[in-house]
Scaffold this motif. Structure first.
Motif, PDB file in Angstrom:
ATOM      1  N   LYS A  21      49.574  50.104  38.288  1.00  0.00           N
ATOM      2  CA  LYS A  21      48.944  49.842  39.580  1.00  0.00           C
ATOM      3  C   LYS A  21      49.943  49.390  40.642  1.00  0.00           C
ATOM      4  N   LEU A  22      51.133  48.975  40.226  1.00  0.00           N
ATOM      5  CA  LEU A  22      52.145  48.565  41.196  1.00  0.00           C
ATOM      6  C   LEU A  22      52.493  49.717  42.130  1.00  0.00           C
ATOM      7  N   GLN A  23      52.768  49.394  43.382  1.00  0.00           N
ATOM      8  CA  GLN A  23      53.143  50.419  44.348  1.00  0.00           C
ATOM      9  C   GLN A  23      54.626  50.738  44.175  1.00  0.00           C
ATOM     10  N   HIS A  24      54.882  51.919  43.651  1.00  0.00           N
ATOM     11  CA  HIS A  24      56.264  52.352  43.444  1.00  0.00           C
ATOM     12  C   HIS A  24      56.772  53.076  44.687  1.00  0.00           C
ATOM     13  N   SER A  25      58.061  53.359  44.708  1.00  0.00           N
ATOM     14  CA  SER A  25      58.699  53.905  45.903  1.00  0.00           C
ATOM     15  C   SER A  25      58.172  55.296  46.269  1.00  0.00           C
ATOM     16  N   VAL A  26      57.737  55.437  47.503  1.00  0.00           N
ATOM     17  CA  VAL A  26      57.329  56.720  48.069  1.00  0.00           C
ATOM     18  C   VAL A  26      57.757  56.735  49.530  1.00  0.00           C
ATOM     19  N   ALA A  58      50.236  41.055  24.477  1.00  0.00           N
ATOM     20  CA  ALA A  58      49.471  41.258  23.253  1.00  0.00           C
ATOM     21  C   ALA A  58      48.058  41.745  23.552  1.00  0.00           C
ATOM     22  N   GLU A  59      47.525  41.314  24.710  1.00  0.00           N
ATOM     23  CA  GLU A  59      46.177  41.707  25.071  1.00  0.00           C
ATOM     24  C   GLU A  59      46.153  43.016  25.861  1.00  0.00           C
ATOM     25  N   GLY A  60      47.304  43.633  26.031  1.00  0.00           N
ATOM     26  CA  GLY A  60      47.358  44.933  26.707  1.00  0.00           C
ATOM     27  C   GLY A  60      47.163  44.877  28.197  1.00  0.00           C
ATOM     28  N   ILE A  61      47.520  43.733  28.832  1.00  0.00           N
ATOM     29  CA  ILE A  61      47.303  43.572  30.267  1.00  0.00           C
ATOM     30  C   ILE A  61      48.466  44.108  31.079  1.00  0.00           C
ATOM     31  N   ILE A  62      49.701  43.947  30.575  1.00  0.00           N
ATOM     32  CA  ILE A  62      50.891  44.251  31.367  1.00  0.00           C
ATOM     33  C   ILE A  62      50.995  45.727  31.745  1.00  0.00           C
ATOM     34  N   ASP A  63      50.859  46.629  30.789  1.00  0.00           N
ATOM     35  CA  ASP A  63      51.048  48.052  31.069  1.00  0.00           C
ATOM     36  C   ASP A  63      50.120  48.575  32.162  1.00  0.00           C
ATOM     37  N   PRO A  64      48.811  48.259  32.142  1.00  0.00           N
ATOM     38  CA  PRO A  64      47.945  48.702  33.246  1.00  0.00           C
ATOM     39  C   PRO A  64      48.392  48.164  34.596  1.00  0.00           C
ATOM     40  N   VAL A  65      48.923  46.931  34.611  1.00  0.00           N
ATOM     41  CA  VAL A  65      49.399  46.350  35.867  1.00  0.00           C
ATOM     42  C   VAL A  65      50.573  47.144  36.407  1.00  0.00           C
ATOM     43  N   PHE A  66      51.494  47.549  35.534  1.00  0.00           N
ATOM     44  CA  PHE A  66      52.634  48.343  35.963  1.00  0.00           C
ATOM     45  C   PHE A  66      52.182  49.638  36.633  1.00  0.00           C
ATOM     46  N   VAL A  90      53.777  38.437  37.107  1.00  0.00           N
ATOM     47  CA  VAL A  90      54.084  38.270  35.690  1.00  0.00           C
ATOM     48  C   VAL A  90      54.637  39.565  35.109  1.00  0.00           C
ATOM     49  N   ALA A  91      54.032  40.692  35.492  1.00  0.00           N
ATOM     50  CA  ALA A  91      54.485  41.982  34.973  1.00  0.00           C
ATOM     51  C   ALA A  91      55.937  42.255  35.352  1.00  0.00           C
ATOM     52  N   ILE A  92      56.299  41.967  36.612  1.00  0.00           N
ATOM     53  CA  ILE A  92      57.687  42.144  37.049  1.00  0.00           C
ATOM     54  C   ILE A  92      58.604  41.210  36.267  1.00  0.00           C
ATOM     55  N   ALA A  93      58.169  39.973  36.091  1.00  0.00           N
ATOM     56  CA  ALA A  93      59.006  38.992  35.391  1.00  0.00           C
ATOM     57  C   ALA A  93      59.291  39.404  33.958  1.00  0.00           C
ATOM     58  N   THR A  94      58.328  40.049  33.308  1.00  0.00           N
ATOM     59  CA  THR A  94      58.549  40.463  31.930  1.00  0.00           C
ATOM     60  C   THR A  94      59.687  41.472  31.812  1.00  0.00           C
ATOM     61  N   TYR A  97      54.583  26.436  49.535  1.00  0.00           N
ATOM     62  CA  TYR A  97      56.014  26.638  49.706  1.00  0.00           C
ATOM     63  C   TYR A  97      56.429  28.105  49.732  1.00  0.00           C
ATOM     64  N   VAL A  98      55.611  28.958  49.126  1.00  0.00           N
ATOM     65  CA  VAL A  98      55.976  30.355  48.984  1.00  0.00           C
ATOM     66  C   VAL A  98      54.832  31.240  49.464  1.00  0.00           C
ATOM     67  N   LYS A  99      55.154  32.251  50.272  1.00  0.00           N
ATOM     68  CA  LYS A  99      54.181  33.238  50.720  1.00  0.00           C
ATOM     69  C   LYS A  99      54.490  34.570  50.022  1.00  0.00           C
ATOM     70  N   TYR A 100      53.458  35.247  49.568  1.00  0.00           N
ATOM     71  CA  TYR A 100      53.675  36.503  48.852  1.00  0.00           C
ATOM     72  C   TYR A 100      52.420  37.346  48.959  1.00  0.00           C
ATOM     73  N   ASN A 101      52.543  38.639  48.694  1.00  0.00           N
ATOM     74  CA  ASN A 101      51.393  39.543  48.777  1.00  0.00           C
ATOM     75  C   ASN A 101      51.196  40.347  47.494  1.00  0.00           C
ATOM     76  N   MET A 102      51.603  39.744  46.361  1.00  0.00           N
ATOM     77  CA  MET A 102      51.396  40.366  45.056  1.00  0.00           C
ATOM     78  C   MET A 102      50.382  39.530  44.280  1.00  0.00           C
ATOM     79  N   THR A 103      49.678  40.151  43.358  1.00  0.00           N
ATOM     80  CA  THR A 103      48.767  39.402  42.512  1.00  0.00           C
ATOM     81  C   THR A 103      49.563  38.658  41.441  1.00  0.00           C
ATOM     82  N   ILE A 104      48.940  37.657  40.848  1.00  0.00           N
ATOM     83  CA  ILE A 104      49.645  36.890  39.835  1.00  0.00           C
ATOM     84  C   ILE A 104      49.986  37.761  38.632  1.00  0.00           C
ATOM     85  N   ASN A 105      49.119  38.705  38.297  1.00  0.00           N
ATOM     86  CA  ASN A 105      49.410  39.618  37.189  1.00  0.00           C
ATOM     87  C   ASN A 105      50.607  40.512  37.508  1.00  0.00           C
TER      88      ASN A 105
END
Length: 375
Positions: free
Chosen positions: A53-58, A43-51, A327-331, A316-324
């Protein structure tokens, strides 16, 4: 005094379980099981900008020209044609006539990389104490490549056998590539500093080279010893058992609900209860376990607030993605049907009774199907 000690012991045990429970709920959020915070973010328009910025396949930049060695430590002469011991990795060349940079030439044909694909390597690391004591090094015993389409929310999984015969980067003290050695894919993790320095990055680098340079920017790693608590959090995993576990009353061919130590034994075992000792039988069993586990997670209907569980997650979990980004992937994958999930194993065959050697022709078909489309 004894009653006070008992109360404190129960309280500590409760907090330990609570922390594990919270941490594993967060893991499910990562792979798209129930989530409760994304509505507000959208609703706050956060998800689309995050998408965006995600590193897509290259296709990544080729690795530096450094010495290459076989599994015995003998240097390979680059001027000679590689023998059957070396897997011919796919090579994609940029199309000189293309100006957008997303068209490549492979075997004389032109291909364009598919849009909106994000690759995440899910890995279970064996950090058992006996490995540390005996200087065996920690290893990524479970590696699953998740290819997520951020446009339609579909997911494809490719299981990468730990014994896959692959080119492993050798690093210096600063993490720079100083050479390559052919060996088991899971050794890339220990070559990266045994979990302390560049382990996950080196694992991603090795997998990227195996996939012809397709970028593998993200990872999510868990400790294999945490499988039991993880499964217990969803009430166990129900499936048709593919092996006997006598001490837990599990019979091959029967429908069982695995919990705790039984679940860990089920996914880790290679040599007991009639198993042939290879990793391939275990991989197939793990793939079915993961599918059943995902279905159980989805049916449980978890609703999580990421901000409340993040402090407990890193234990318990190691990761290299931001929390945003998580969340964006989960949506996008929240409505994915895990009953119809595409789960494949890296095509290949047993090699020298020790390795899993990639079937080059079948692997190229899989690679092109995953990431490319013909121009």
């Amino acid at each position: 005094m004894k009653r006070q000690e008992q109360r404190e012991k129960r309280a500590n045990s409760h907090m330990s379980f609570k922390n594990k429970f919270i941490a594993w709920l967060t893991t499910f959020v990562v792979v798209g099981v129930g989530l409760g915070v994304w509505t507000g973010l959208q609703a706050e328009g956060i998800i689309d900008p995050v998408f965006r910025k995600l590193q897509h396949s290259v296709i990544t930049t080729p690795e530096p020209d450094v010495p290459e060695f076989d599994e015995h430590g003998n240097q390979i002469d680059p001027s000679q044609t590689p023998g059957e011991d070396v897997t011919n990795l796919p090579t994609f060349e940029p199309d000189d006539d293309n100006t957008t940079g997303d068209v490549y030439v492979f075997n004389g044909e032109k291909y364009r990389m598919k849009k909106n694909l994000v690759s995440i390597v899910l890995t279970g690391v064996d950090t058992a104490e006996w490995r540390d004591v005996n200087l065996y090094g920690f290893q990524s015993d479970v590696m699953v490549l998740a290819v997520i389409n951020t446009k339609d929310g579909s997911v494809r999984f490719v299981s990468l056998p730990r014994d896959t015969y692959a080119k492993i980067p050798l690093l210096d003290a600063k993490g720079n590539v100083k050479g390559y050695r052919w060996g088991k894919l899971n050794s890339a993790y220990s070559q990266g500093g045994n979990g302390q320095k560049y382990s996950y990055e080196n694992m991603l680098r090795a997998i990227s080279m195996l996939f012809g340079g397709v970028s593998m920017p993200y990872y999510i790693g868990i400790n294999m010893d945490s499988v039991g608590p993880l499964v217990d959090c969803v009430g166990g995993v129900t499936l048709v058992s593919e092996q006997n576990l006598p001490e837990y009353g599990v019979v091959k061919g029967e429908t069982v609900t695995l919990k705790g130590e039984a679940a860990l034994k089920y996914v880790r075992n290679r040599k007991q209860y009639g198993a042939d000792g290879s990793d391939i039988g275990r991989v197939k069993r793990q793939m079915n376990f993961i599918k059943a586990f995902a279905n159980q997670c989805k049916s449980a209907g978890f609703v999580n607030l990421i901000t409340n569980v993040l402090p407990a997650m890193t234990k318990y979990v190691k990761y290299n993605m931001t929390i945003n980004e998580l969340v964006a992937i989960a949506t996008k994958v929240q409505n994915f049907d895990f009953n119809n999930v595409d789960m494949q194993m890296l095509p290949g065959a047993g090699y020298k009774n020790e390795y899993w050697k990639v079937d080059e022709a079948k692997f190229q078909e899989l690679l092109l199907d995953l990431y490319f489309e013909k121009v």
